[in-house]
Design a protein around this motif. Structure first.
Motif, PDB file in Angstrom:
ATOM      1  N   ASP A   1       3.778   4.443   9.012  1.00 43.31           N
ATOM      2  CA  ASP A   1       3.848   5.583   8.107  1.00 43.31           C
ATOM      3  C   ASP A   1       2.433   6.127   7.920  1.00 43.31           C
ATOM      4  O   ASP A   1       1.502   5.361   7.639  1.00 43.31           O
ATOM      5  N   VAL A   2       2.280   7.429   8.072  1.00 42.06           N
ATOM      6  CA  VAL A   2       0.957   8.051   8.020  1.00 42.06           C
ATOM      7  C   VAL A   2       0.934   9.122   6.940  1.00 42.06           C
ATOM      8  O   VAL A   2       1.849   9.962   6.868  1.00 42.06           O
ATOM      9  N   VAL A   3      -0.083   9.079   6.082  1.00 42.25           N
ATOM     10  CA  VAL A   3      -0.282  10.086   5.036  1.00 42.25           C
ATOM     11  C   VAL A   3      -1.704  10.634   5.168  1.00 42.25           C
ATOM     12  O   VAL A   3      -2.658   9.866   5.318  1.00 42.25           O
ATOM     13  N   ILE A   4      -1.841  11.962   5.113  1.00 45.11           N
ATOM     14  CA  ILE A   4      -3.147  12.607   5.200  1.00 45.11           C
ATOM     15  C   ILE A   4      -3.422  13.326   3.884  1.00 45.11           C
ATOM     16  O   ILE A   4      -2.558  14.069   3.377  1.00 45.11           O
ATOM     17  N   ARG A   5      -4.625  13.100   3.351  1.00 46.24           N
ATOM     18  CA  ARG A   5      -5.016  13.739   2.087  1.00 46.24           C
ATOM     19  C   ARG A   5      -6.362  14.442   2.245  1.00 46.24           C
ATOM     20  O   ARG A   5      -7.235  13.963   2.991  1.00 46.24           O
TER      21      ARG A   5
END
Length: 739
Positions: free
Chosen positions: A675-679
């Motif tokens: 799972d990848v999250v970009i902020r």
């Protein structure tokens, strides 16, 4: 003071040529299907050996060749990238076994190595070393090196090292091919030595990446073989077998061994997949012929310099048998090493999306052929590379040529010999006693024996009475024309990992027995008829294993199968980079595609900002984050088969920003999803799910880069703009592993 020569008058130049992953049945010199004009010329000028052997795997074979010792004794029971802490598997050649380059250097030779190296610990290959185990380092002893340190490389965009300096990747321009590049360097080096020190002999080790995967070659070389493999690998094997007998390369009573039940026959391949499988073999054939032709340029240079007659050449046709690691045929061959199962239709789909059949062999594929072609390339023997039990893994033709001293003879030499016999042969020719001390360090005895007794006598009795083989539990012991062997727990041509391997014990293995005086190809297992001989050879193997640091048998499986997390890598759990850090070899880089991690980037953006912020891997597989058209884009490229693309939802701000890419493994499963999250500045701008990950590595010889993608580009989006350098400023890039 320079070393003083202590050599016989008119000591010869010495050239060792060794190709990679080419099976014993491939060259047309000895009945095969691939044109090999250089090998044929040398065979006509010299002697050929049809019972010469290797260690069934890259690093082990190379270590044995260069030291004259058995591969476990010199720490190379496994390839360097999968080394471990067992004494026989460290991936480090000990100072107690000096290389032939080191010794000949002290005797006054100029020494150089070109091409693939693969005998330096993988976690010591960065631009800052340490260099002690690099080919041109003090420990190994070559004066000069030009090539790549890893086990394989793109031939279009290789990460090349010259001595201890990484070459600017701009060398991989249009029309470039690494085998041609390394040959240019080799020819130049020979001419320089001859011009500047004409009385000084030289030793050259020329070992191209060909024909190890990926199979990269210009289209016209592959096109030469169009239609030549249309009837498949079973028919190809039959043709080669008949031709080998016709030429007298194999004994007339040799049996053609059957195809294993676990390997598909050509008739099992669906008709709509056969064009793909044929083209893979055509590309491989062109790639292999091209390498042999480049070797011919060395002979041309020797002729031009007038020193060919006094040059002793060993042409080793392969460091192991043909490689079955392409398994069912692939557009991106490290899928197999990562144990990921796929369908051929996915490879064909990916190929067609990239431009069709001409993609194979190009910079847009890391293709490798079906294992059936590898099996055919081992005719008449059983098995392939990685099987130390069978000659399909360990037998390789050898040609020796020295026009001024060795009278040409077309009678094949059939004495049983091994790569560890080349160094003793060189010392014998030069009347050198193997040194007892090198740099004040006591030396291990040589395991090889000289082959000079065969030069004038094709029928001489063999002087090598015993030799063991072992790779990842596959093993054998030769003794006085008998060989006992165990196939081992892995089947190289089968995709994925068989759960049974985790219950394997060498104590439960069933041994085969073959009488080589009557059975050239290991076709007839006579273990049931000679149980006492089996037991005697098992005991002999145990003695050899103890003496050569083989135990634990199967020790090479530790990092390869049982504990891939223990493979050599950077032990850090946090990494801090600046925009100046590029070309970090993948095995020393943060595992941003395999482990839970947080990448934090402090950067300054402008309205016109574009370029790569970081990239790991290559077009054949990798992960990258870049800026384009005012958006932030992330791609996880699973070996060209699956591409997961995330794009920021809002236009990027200008000025200083904090960018975070958080990756979480969903489970502990093999090739687990991510799972990848970009902020950006704490605000989530993109998230997504990567269905499968690469648990081992994306590449063997590409890199991690900050601020650009220096060798092969990860993403198609900027393929034509590589290295797509970031035009803004990256203050820092931090990687932290997460629990």
């Amino acid at each position: 003071m320079p070393a003083q020569p202590h050599l016989p008058a008119n000591a010869p130049n010495i050239v060792v040529i060794m190709l990679d992953d080419v099976g014993p049945a491939l060259p047309d010199t000895f009945g095969g299907v691939i044109e090999t004009p250089t090998l044929s010329r040398l065979a006509q000028d010299g002697l050929s050996y049809n019972r010469f052997h290797n260690a069934a795997m890259c690093s082990p074979s190379r270590a044995a060749l260069l030291t004259g010792r058995n591969h476990h004794r010199v720490g190379n029971g496994q390839i360097a990238e999968l080394a471990n802490d067992w004494d026989g598997y460290t991936g480090r050649i000990p100072r107690t076994s000096a290389t032939v380059a080191k010794v000949l250097g002290y005797y006054g030779y100029a020494t150089a190595a070109f091409g693939k190296w693969h005998n330096t610990p993988a976690n010591e290959t960065t631009a800052v070393g340490p260099y002690t185990d690099w080919p041109a380092g003090e420990g190994i002893g070559f004066d000069y090196f030009y090539g790549f340190l890893a086990g394989e490389s793109s031939q279009w965009e290789p990460a090349v090292v010259e001595n201890t300096v990484r070459v600017d990747p701009s060398h991989g321009k249009e029309g470039y091919h690494f085998t041609e590049d390394m040959t240019n360097k080799a020819v130049t080096w020979m001419k320089q030595v001859h011009a500047l020190t004409p009385d000084r002999p030289f030793f050259m080790y020329w070992a191209p990446g060909a024909a190890h995967g990926p199979h990269h070659i210009f289209k016209d070389w592959a096109d030469k073989y169009k239609g030549k493999f249309d009837d498949g690998w079973d028919a190809m094997r039959e043709r080669i077998y008949a031709r080998q007998k016709q030429l007298g390369w194999i004994p007339q009573n040799t049996q053609l061994t059957p195809r294993p039940d676990t390997l598909s026959g050509w008739e099992d391949i669906p008709e709509d997949e056969k064009p793909f499988q044929r083209r893979l073999m055509e590309v491989f054939a062109g790639y292999t012929e091209h390498a042999d032709v480049q070797a011919g340029r060395l002979l041309e240079a020797l002729d031009e310099l007038g020193i060919r007659d006094n040059t002793l050449i060993f042409y080793v046709w392969g460091d192991n048998g043909s490689s079955a690691e392409g398994q069912n045929g692939t557009i991106s061959e490290l899928l197999a090493q990562n144990g990921i199962r796929t369908e051929i239709k996915d490879h064909i789909r990916a190929m067609n999306e990239l431009g069709g059949m001409d993609v194979l062999g190009s910079p847009k594929a890391d293709n490798m052929y079906h294992a059936g072609w590898a099996w055919a390339g081992s005719t008449p023997h059983r098995s392939t590379k990685l099987v130390a039990a069978h000659f399909g893994g360990t037998r390789t033709p050898l040609v020796v040529s020295w026009p001024g001293k060795i009278k040409p003879d077309q009678t094949p030499r059939s004495q049983f010999h091994h790569l560890n016999d080349i160094v003793p042969t060189i010392y014998d020719v030069l009347d050198i006693q193997p040194p007892k001390l090198v740099d004040g360090i006591s030396q291990d005895p040589l395991d090889g024996v000289s082959m000079t007794y065969t030069f004038d006598s094709p029928e001489a009795s063999g002087q090598k009475k015993e030799q063991y083989f072992e790779i990842m539990g596959s093993r054998a012991i030769y003794q006085d024309e008998w060989i006992a062997s165990v196939f081992g727990p892995r089947i190289p041509w089968k995709a994925g990992l068989d759960p049974a391997i985790f219950k394997w014990s060498p104590d439960n293995d069933l041994w085969e027995l073959h009488d080589l005086s009557q059975d050239y190809s290991q076709a007839k297992n006579v273990a049931a008829d000679h149980p006492e001989k089996v037991e005697a050879l098992k005991r002999a193997f145990g003695v050899q294993a103890e003496a050569n640091k083989v135990f634990p048998v199967g020790g090479g499986l530790w990092s390869a199968v049982f504990h891939p997390e223990d493979a050599p890598s950077n032990p850090a759990t946090e990494f801090q980079f600046t925009q100046d850090v590029v070309g970090v070899p993948e095995f020393t880089a943060p595992k941003v595609g395999a482990r839970s991690n947080l990448v934090t980037i402090e950067a300054e953006l402008r309205p016109d900002s574009e370029g790569v912020l970081y990239a790991l891997g290559a077009f054949s597989g990798g992960v990258a984050l870049w800026v384009e058209n005012g958006k932030l884009t992330y791609e996880y490229n699973l070996f060209e088969i699956e591409r997961t693309r995330l794009e920021s939802s809002d236009p990027l701000p200008s000025g200083k920003v904090n960018i975070e890419v958080e990756t979480r493994k969903v489970s502990s499963d093999h090739a687990a999803p991510l799972d990848v999250v970009i902020r950006i500045d704490g605000k989530e701008v993109a998230k997504g799910h990567v269905p499968r990950s690469a648990p081992l590595a994306f590449t063997a010889n590409d890199a991690f880069d900050v601020g650009k993608d220096s060798y092969s580009p990860v993403a198609l989006a900027y393929f034509d703009r590589k290295p797509f350098a970031f035009n803004g400023k990256i203050e820092s890039l931090k990687v932290e592993y997460l629990k």
